[in-house]
Scaffold this active site. Structure first.
Site, PDB file in Angstrom:
ATOM      1  CE1 TYR A   1       6.042  -4.884 -11.263  1.00 22.43           C
ATOM      2  CE2 TYR A   1       5.084  -4.757  -9.071  1.00 22.43           C
ATOM      3  CZ  TYR A   1       4.932  -4.789 -10.435  1.00 22.43           C
ATOM      4  OH  TYR A   1       3.693  -4.713 -10.991  1.00 22.43           O
TER       5      TYR A   1
ATOM      6  N   GLY B   1      -1.070   0.970  -5.088  1.00 21.86           N
ATOM      7  CA  GLY B   1      -2.360   0.354  -4.813  1.00 21.86           C
ATOM      8  C   GLY B   1      -3.478   0.998  -5.599  1.00 21.86           C
TER       9      GLY B   1
ATOM     10  CB  THR C   1       9.433  -1.846 -13.240  1.00 16.45           C
ATOM     11  OG1 THR C   1       8.847  -3.039 -13.773  1.00 16.45           O
ATOM     12  CG2 THR C   1       8.399  -1.072 -12.455  1.00 16.45           C
TER      13      THR C   1
ATOM     14  CG  ASN D   1       3.187  -0.082   2.901  1.00 19.68           C
ATOM     15  OD1 ASN D   1       2.701  -1.030   2.283  1.00 19.68           O
ATOM     16  ND2 ASN D   1       4.412   0.353   2.691  1.00 19.68           N
ATOM     17  N   GLY D   2       1.918  -2.691   4.794  1.00 18.52           N
ATOM     18  CA  GLY D   2       2.619  -3.884   5.230  1.00 18.52           C
ATOM     19  C   GLY D   2       1.659  -5.009   5.523  1.00 18.52           C
TER      20      GLY D   2
ATOM     21  CB  CYS E   1      -0.915   0.017   1.227  1.00 18.91           C
ATOM     22  SG  CYS E   1      -2.037  -1.393   1.331  1.00 18.91           S
TER      23      CYS E   1
ATOM     24  CG  ASP F   1       9.323  -8.230 -16.798  1.00 21.68           C
ATOM     25  OD1 ASP F   1       9.314  -7.059 -16.353  1.00 21.68           O
ATOM     26  OD2 ASP F   1       8.283  -8.890 -16.953  1.00 21.68           O
ATOM     27  CG  ASP F   2       9.734  -6.159 -12.868  1.00 22.05           C
ATOM     28  OD1 ASP F   2       9.234  -7.116 -12.273  1.00 22.05           O
ATOM     29  OD2 ASP F   2       9.079  -5.401 -13.613  1.00 22.05           O
TER      30      ASP F   2
END
Length: 512
Positions: free
Chosen positions: A260, A28, A306, A102-103, A2, A368-369
């Site tokens: 990412y 998010g 990314t 966040n987490g 988030c 790609d990442d």
């Protein structure tokens, strides 16, 4: 994963909070919310959807006050379909507190039993963030015990919370009539960054964000990171206080943030995300030299967006032409965040369109990442072949993702991860590539650490299965895979009336 944002200013903050959330939208897209504080009142608006869809002019007018917090949600725990789980969350006792997180917590059920159920604190949702809010509120109530609230009480509550809570968390919260609190888990797994500004009258203003990019364009400068285990308190008058609340804190941020999630123009824990990704390309190029027929490769192409810094540096290091072969439709959501394999697979060809002339008759190296589930990678390789590529190789800036991430990234089961129980050759076959190269974990760690040697280590659990909090075992992962962890908590949640003794303007409808 988030995005959280908080502000204490001397002017109205509603527009600044909205603009900051827009800069964090990549963290998010499921829901968004803003709470502002005016005196002892909170003013809230939140709902499902992206920031631009949740907030209307009339909502913004109601978000009055010179301080506030905001949140964009990417669900990893709880019911992703429920608008009730949009953050911030509110509790009326003590004082009135709103919190955004966040987490992901790893001992949510234990916290519910020991703090919420035993101490008669009510939980309305299955979100671990609401449990975290109630743990903080309970510890704050114990600290105060009827006296006037002080900064020491707030830091004491965070200290006790960190003894109880396990997992990853970056938190911003408002205490009605007092100020803004922010704190970070003792490992610093999830990022939390401070910004600072001096207004026209010479007064200090403060911001707290998941990423420094949120400060860009708002007039705030990156000041420093909130340290692991540290708490900060900013009064509504603009007084700043901080304290280390955990005696054994150590800086071990999530390595996947640099690969990412974070925007490339972010600096977190002293590391430029853009530079980290560029350096990943250099180390990856060396492995490409060892494991692929690199001299036969005609073109290096990134999978936007990314992987672009890594792909450019890889191509430069190998002396191979760099080209943009895929054009991204920016009005399609990120497939990593979209729920469900079928939706992700369908959206790939809507999101990316090949420039056929760049593929026809060429040996292509796609960069790609990471490769997580493999669904997107397979579709992209097939698109390259359909566009006329002769051979298609694939390079990942990250190592093989072999284990679930329990700290806030949506990798819930090993069965969903393409690298589970597969060799690199088998992965190449699964995604229809002529060869696949993954970054070595040691090289990835070295790349980021070289940019800030003060970092003690990293959360690398999704790559090697080593979980920092020490409470994640095979039984836990089996319960997580079966969905029993969230279901058990959801079964404990009972409907009830919510006391709104502090005024809440919570309007969830989307109409004008």
């Amino acid at each position: 994963m988030c995005g959280i944002f908080g502000l204490v200013s001397h002017e109205p903050v509603n527009q600044l909070l909205y603009d900051g959330l827009q800069m964090l939208q990549h963290r998010g897209q499921d829901a968004a919310g803003i709470v502002t504080a005016s005196g002892h009142s909170f003013h809230m608006h939140k709902g499902s959807g992206m920031v631009r869809d949740v907030f209307r002019t009339r909502n913004m007018r109601d978000l009055v006050g010179n301080a506030g917090i905001a949140h964009v949600r990417y669900p990893t725990a709880g019911n992703s379909k429920s608008a009730a789980e949009a953050q911030p969350f509110y509790v009326n006792s003590p004082f009135g507190i709103v919190l955004a997180h966040n987490g992901n917590l790893t001992n949510t059920d234990e916290l519910y039993e020991n703090v919420c159920y035993r101490d008669l604190r009510h939980i309305n949702t299955s979100s671990d963030s609401e449990v975290l809010l109630n743990v903080f509120a309970h510890e704050l109530e114990k600290q105060v015990e009827g006296s006037d609230l002080t900064v020491e009480h707030i830091f004491g509550a965070v200290t006790e919370l960190q003894k109880l809570v396990r997992g990853a968390y970056g938190v911003v919260a408002l205490i009605a009539g007092y100020g803004l609190v922010a704190f970070r888990d003792p490992f610093g797994i999830r990022p939390l960054i401070l910004g600072k500004n001096i207004d026209a009258q010479g007064r200090e203003e403060y911001a707290v964000s998941s990423e420094s990019v949120a400060f860009n364009g708002l007039g705030f400068e990156l000041w420093r990171d909130v340290a692991p285990g540290e708490a900060v308190f900013i009064s509504f008058d603009g007084e700043f206080h901080s304290q280390q609340c955990h005696p054994q804190a150590t800086l071990k941020p999530c390595l996947f943030e640099y690969v990412y999630f974070a925007r490339p123009d972010t600096v977190m824990d002293g590391v430029s995300v853009y530079q980290a990704r560029a350096d990943m390309g250099v180390s990856l190029a060396e492995k490409v030299k060892r494991e692929l027929p690199w001299k036969e490769i005609d073109v290096v192409m990134p999978i936007p967006d990314t992987s672009r810094p890594s792909a450019m540096e890889l191509a430069h290091h190998l002396g191979i032409t760099y080209r943009e072969g895929f054009i991204k439709n920016r009005y399609i959501g990120r497939t990593f965040i979209m729920p469900g394999q079928a939706v992700r697979k369908k959206s790939v060809r809507q999101k990316l369109s090949p420039v056929e002339s760049e593929f026809r008759g060429k040996n292509i190296l796609l960069v790609d990442d990471s490769i997580v589930r493999g669904t997107t990678s397979l579709e992209i390789v097939e698109m390259a072949r359909d566009a006329g590529a002769k051979n298609v190789y694939f390079a990942s800036a990250a190592p093989e993702v072999r284990y679930p991430n329990v700290y806030g990234i949506d990798m819930p089961t090993r069965a969903e991860l393409i690298a589970t129980d597969r060799t690199v050759e088998e992965i190449a076959k699964e995604i229809s590539a002529d060869g696949v190269v993954f970054q070595d974990l040691a090289d990835l760690v070295a790349v980021v650490r070289n940019l800030n040697p003060k970092i003690d280590g990293f959360d690398t659990s999704c790559f090697n299965g080593e979980y920092l909090t020490g409470d994640v075992d095979e039984a836990y992962l089996e319960r997580l895979a079966s969905g029993k962890i969230s279901v058990e908590l959801l079964n404990k949640v009972k409907p009830s009336l919510v006391d709104h003794s502090v005024r809440i303007d919570d309007d969830l409808d989307d109409d004008e």
